[in-house]
Design a protein around this motif. Structure first.
Motif, PDB file in Angstrom:
ATOM      1  N   PRO A 238      43.293  66.965  48.211  1.00 50.23           N
ATOM      2  CA  PRO A 238      41.901  67.152  47.783  1.00 50.23           C
ATOM      3  C   PRO A 238      41.025  65.975  48.230  1.00 50.23           C
ATOM      4  O   PRO A 238      41.513  64.853  48.370  1.00 50.23           O
ATOM      5  N   ALA A 239      39.726  66.241  48.392  1.00 51.21           N
ATOM      6  CA  ALA A 239      38.816  65.242  48.960  1.00 51.21           C
ATOM      7  C   ALA A 239      38.227  64.301  47.923  1.00 51.21           C
ATOM      8  O   ALA A 239      37.523  63.358  48.266  1.00 51.21           O
ATOM      9  N   THR A 240      38.468  64.582  46.629  1.00 52.80           N
ATOM     10  CA  THR A 240      37.942  63.648  45.619  1.00 52.80           C
ATOM     11  C   THR A 240      39.100  63.096  44.784  1.00 52.80           C
ATOM     12  O   THR A 240      40.164  63.728  44.654  1.00 52.80           O
ATOM     13  N   LEU A 245      43.830  63.756  41.073  1.00 51.53           N
ATOM     14  CA  LEU A 245      44.508  63.607  39.773  1.00 51.53           C
ATOM     15  C   LEU A 245      44.957  64.974  39.258  1.00 51.53           C
ATOM     16  O   LEU A 245      46.050  65.113  38.697  1.00 51.53           O
ATOM     17  N   GLN A 246      44.105  65.983  39.470  1.00 48.99           N
ATOM     18  CA  GLN A 246      44.478  67.329  39.003  1.00 48.99           C
ATOM     19  C   GLN A 246      45.700  67.827  39.773  1.00 48.99           C
ATOM     20  O   GLN A 246      46.559  68.517  39.217  1.00 48.99           O
ATOM     21  N   ALA A 247      45.793  67.474  41.067  1.00 49.73           N
ATOM     22  CA  ALA A 247      46.971  67.862  41.849  1.00 49.73           C
ATOM     23  C   ALA A 247      48.212  67.198  41.263  1.00 49.73           C
ATOM     24  O   ALA A 247      49.251  67.845  41.060  1.00 49.73           O
ATOM     25  N   LEU A 248      48.095  65.907  40.919  1.00 50.93           N
ATOM     26  CA  LEU A 248      49.237  65.203  40.310  1.00 50.93           C
ATOM     27  C   LEU A 248      49.671  65.920  39.036  1.00 50.93           C
ATOM     28  O   LEU A 248      50.859  66.099  38.765  1.00 50.93           O
ATOM     29  N   VAL A 290      37.412  52.584  33.571  1.00 51.25           N
ATOM     30  CA  VAL A 290      37.387  52.318  35.009  1.00 51.25           C
ATOM     31  C   VAL A 290      36.483  53.360  35.651  1.00 51.25           C
ATOM     32  O   VAL A 290      36.598  54.555  35.344  1.00 51.25           O
ATOM     33  N   ASN A 291      35.549  52.896  36.491  1.00 51.32           N
ATOM     34  CA  ASN A 291      34.673  53.801  37.237  1.00 51.32           C
ATOM     35  C   ASN A 291      35.076  53.733  38.695  1.00 51.32           C
ATOM     36  O   ASN A 291      35.101  52.646  39.281  1.00 51.32           O
ATOM     37  N   LYS A 292      35.367  54.884  39.281  1.00 53.00           N
ATOM     38  CA  LYS A 292      35.786  54.915  40.685  1.00 53.00           C
ATOM     39  C   LYS A 292      34.864  55.853  41.454  1.00 53.00           C
ATOM     40  O   LYS A 292      34.561  56.954  40.957  1.00 53.00           O
ATOM     41  N   VAL A 293      34.437  55.438  42.645  1.00 49.47           N
ATOM     42  CA  VAL A 293      33.670  56.336  43.500  1.00 49.47           C
ATOM     43  C   VAL A 293      34.552  57.556  43.749  1.00 49.47           C
ATOM     44  O   VAL A 293      35.703  57.421  44.168  1.00 49.47           O
ATOM     45  N   ASN A 294      34.009  58.739  43.475  1.00 52.82           N
ATOM     46  CA  ASN A 294      34.885  59.921  43.434  1.00 52.82           C
ATOM     47  C   ASN A 294      35.304  60.413  44.820  1.00 52.82           C
ATOM     48  O   ASN A 294      36.444  60.819  45.006  1.00 52.82           O
ATOM     49  N   ALA A 295      34.386  60.381  45.793  1.00 54.53           N
ATOM     50  CA  ALA A 295      34.724  60.927  47.114  1.00 54.53           C
ATOM     51  C   ALA A 295      35.630  59.960  47.875  1.00 54.53           C
ATOM     52  O   ALA A 295      35.295  58.788  48.066  1.00 54.53           O
TER      53      ALA A 295
END
Ligand code: NAD
Ligand code: ZN
Length: 674
Positions: A238-240, A245-248, A290-295
């Motif tokens: 996935p690209a984001t 995380l959903q794949a995991l 934690v804030n992470k840039v999603n893309a």
């Protein structure tokens, strides 16, 4: 000036390295994170002002840990980095603006996650099988800990689902849930063993064990929070970050259900505030978000600096541990004479409030901590748990530190202090001769779940006893409004109200009256059982130990306490005065003969916690509800009783702190069966 800065930089670097060692290698920090972070910040600021003075190996440009050579070294193919911190909103906004400028975008999608307070691990799955597990170490080389990781039930040994890549590195946090941490420390304290300062150190210390049986015995858990090396995928990832995380998750890895995608800085700040507000209710410790840039494409464009990615920031929460000075110790006397040492602290802001007292529990705890007056101590205040001293900063002990001497006579009444074989608590032997015990007995008598005398606060009780206006609960009913107005902060209106409240309180029930007497080990549920069984005060008061043991939930110890209480001439006098219609005039309706439809627990709220061995939770709940109780999930001061099974954790601790009655499974069985 430069010379001073040079010395300061060297000194701070050296100290930070020392603390890194204690924290990452020994899992035994000697200072708080807040103190460490302040040193780190100071060093960063100095290095920024004097770049030429920065040491080649400065701790500001390294990932803090170190791989111990007692473990097999594991090289990370993609380095495991740390995170930059934002200590406040302004620092977060500066991060957001920086990222926006670098990317040339004004609105950015962020994936927001709780920052779990444990330790980072890397897990490698090949063909879906767990083949390697390592700590972060210094970011390049970690420690091989697969045997220990295999004992963590939350970590799958084999992945499931569609499209698992041939090689998959999962990164995440191993942590110890709060309940497990508290139960572990409670057991260690009871045995006089070593306790852990906080859940993070407990997790790290438990995972980095050479003997995996030790790890297996510790309640560890895991959440995945990112991917590392990935090879041989059958379909594109996935690209984001969020979708990864959903794949995991779809492959069987646990992912926190608090993870959320937001757009823009306002929503990110709202997420921070929301999680902060719910921090205490979460079953695991977090120290921020934690804030992470999603893309992922944008993450790649931003890249890394020395020790952290540019595309993520940790928004830190206020510290729950701080260092302060132990200025003295006072000994408080409770209702049953228990002597509790209370630490007087130099006021310190921790866990969101200013703390100036902490409990030291008992003499064993003082010995275990090895604490002295004058010491610098680490205070922990997490949630609404009463502040604790978790350790002493040994290196800061002053020359004039004083030993804490446990008194051998009661600080209030001078009676001897007794400590029974096998009991951790020391008690004043003065009984109701002791003014402190008298005050506490009267407070208990008037408390909400006892006679519930409105307006008779602690301060008033203390004045009444100190001025010798009241010796026993029965004396309360002799008070007139004009006497009461002599007290501090007591106007004639409140005096009249209090007299009226006392009048009203005379009408009660037998269970409440028995509870109000403050007999040792007789909580609300036991008082109700005694009343139901004997039906009259007279019958309870004259019962012998054998008869008392027949009552549900009354064992030999409780039976002895009850028996002894009613044999005491002083208690007999007070009770006679309380029920005499000419004097206090307390009365209650006759107890009805027990019948099938009776609901003895009506109006009560019960909580179940821990594991029950002889019945299921839902059976226990149904049983209690059949007796009229409401069964709730959380403990508060309105809880009547907590049923604690095996491995009960934070709810049990909370019940004990709030003085809520606790019953074990045996007690519940006899209550339900009886
Ligand atoms: N008291 C001491 O003596 C002492 C010494 C050294 C370090 N420390 C503490 O440790 C901190 C530095 O430790 P650090 O380098 O591990 O950094 P950090 O703990 O501030 O942040 C990085 C870590 O956060 C964790 N993490 C949790 N949830 C995450 C998520 N959702 N996504 C990504 N990562 C997540 C990972 O383990 C990662 O390695 C310092 O700020 C200090 O508070 C204290
Ligand atoms: Zn005393």
């Amino acid at each position: 000036m430069t010379d001073n800065a040079k010395q300061r930089i060297e000194r701070l670097s050296r100290e930070i390295e020392r603390h890194n060692h204690a924290y990452y290698v020994e899992d035994n920090p000697s200072i708080t994170d807040a103190e460490y972070d302040r040193m780190m910040r100071e060093l960063q600021a100095l290095e920024q002002a004097h770049p030429e003075l920065k040491l080649a190996n400065s701790p500001t440009s390294r990932v803090g840990g170190l791989a111990l050579d007692k473990f097999t070294p594991v090289r990370h193919r993609v380095p495991m980095l740390s995170l930059d911190n934002a200590m406040n909103e302004a620092e977060f906004l500066a991060f957001y603006e920086r990222v926006g400028n670098l990317l040339g975008e004004s609105e950015i999608e962020l994936c927001c996650e709780p920052k779990l307070d444990g330790l980072a691990v890397s897990l490698i799955y090949e063909e879906g099988q767990l083949v390697s597990a390592a700590t972060r170490g210094d970011g390049t080389t970690g420690e091989g800990i697969i045997d220990n990781v295999r004992t963590i039930k939350a970590i799958p040994l084999v992945l499931r689902g569609e499209g698992v890549p041939r090689v998959l590195e999962v990164r995440g946090e191993v942590f110890m849930p709060k309940a497990g941490f508290e139960a572990f420390n409670e057991r260690a304290r009871a045995k006089g063993g070593k306790t852990f300062v906080n859940p993070r150190n407990a997790a790290a210390g438990s995972l980095r064990q050479l003997d995996s049986r030790i790890t297996a015995s510790r309640p560890l858990s895991f959440y995945a929070y990112s991917l590392g090396v990935v090879e041989g995928e059958s379909r594109p990832l996935p690209a984001t970050h969020y979708d990864q995380l959903q794949a995991l998750k779809s492959w069987g890895l646990p992912v926190s259900d608090q993870v959320k995608v937001v757009t823009g800085e306002e929503q990110a700040l709202a997420y921070y505030r929301d999680i902060l507000a719910r921090r205490d209710g979460l079953p695991y410790e977090i120290d921020g978000v934690v804030n992470k840039v999603n893309a992922i494409a944008l993450q790649r464009r931003l890249g890394f600096v020395a020790r952290a990615p540019r595309w993520a920031i940790a928004g830190k929460f206020p510290a729950q541990e701080e260092i302060t000075l132990l200025e003295g110790v006072e000994f408080q006397v409770g209702r049953t004479g228990a002597i509790t040492p209370v630490a007087r602290l130099k006021p310190v802001f921790v866990g969101g409030v200013t703390v100036s007292n902490a409990t030291l529990h008992n003499a064993d705890e003082i010995a275990r901590l090895g604490v002295m007056v004058g010491d610098s101590v680490i205070i922990r205040r997490a949630g609404d748990v009463i502040p604790q001293i978790v350790s002493v900063v040994a290196e800061r002990r002053p020359d004039n530190a004083r030993l804490i001497e446990f008194p051998d006579s009661c600080p209030v009444c001078g009676s001897a202090i007794e400590r029974l074989e096998g009991e951790a608590v020391a008690r004043c032997a003065g009984g109701l001769y002791c003014r402190a015990q008298r005050k506490e007995a009267i407070k208990h008598f008037a408390s909400r779940k006892a006679l519930d005398v409105d307006g008779l606060g602690d301060k008033i009780v203390e004045q009444l006893v100190d001025r010798e206006l009241v010796d026993t609960p029965a004396d309360l009913f002799k008070l007139s409004a004009s006497t009461l107005t002599m007290l501090e902060r007591m106007g004639s209106k409140s005096a009249q109200n209090l007299v009226a409240a006392l009048q009203a309180a005379r009408e009660t029930t037998l269970p409440k009256f028995l509870y109000s007497l403050g007999i040792r080990e007789v909580g609300e549920a036991t008082a109700a059982n005694l009343a139901r069984h004997f039906r009259t005060l007279e019958a309870v008061a004259t019962a012998d130990v054998e008869q008392l043991i027949e009552v549900d939930d009354v064992g030999e110890i409780v039976a002895r306490h009850v028996h002894k209480f009613f044999r005491e001439p002083h208690n007999q006098e007070v009770i006679a005065a309380l029920v005499d219609p000419e004097r206090a005039g307390i009365h209650w309706p006759e107890m009805a003969q027990a019948d099938e439809s009776e609901q003895p627990l009506k109006g009560q709220t019960w909580v179940l916690t821990g594991t029950l061995s002889q019945m299921s939770r839902s059976e226990a709940k149904a049983g209690l509800e059949a007796l009229g109780a409401k069964v709730s999930g959380s403990v508060s001061k309105n809880t009547h009783c907590v049923v604690a099974g095996e491995k009960a954790g934070s709810k049990l601790t909370k019940a004990q702190q709030l003085g809520v009655e606790v019953m074990d499974e045996q007690g519940l069985l006899s209550l339900l069966g009886g």
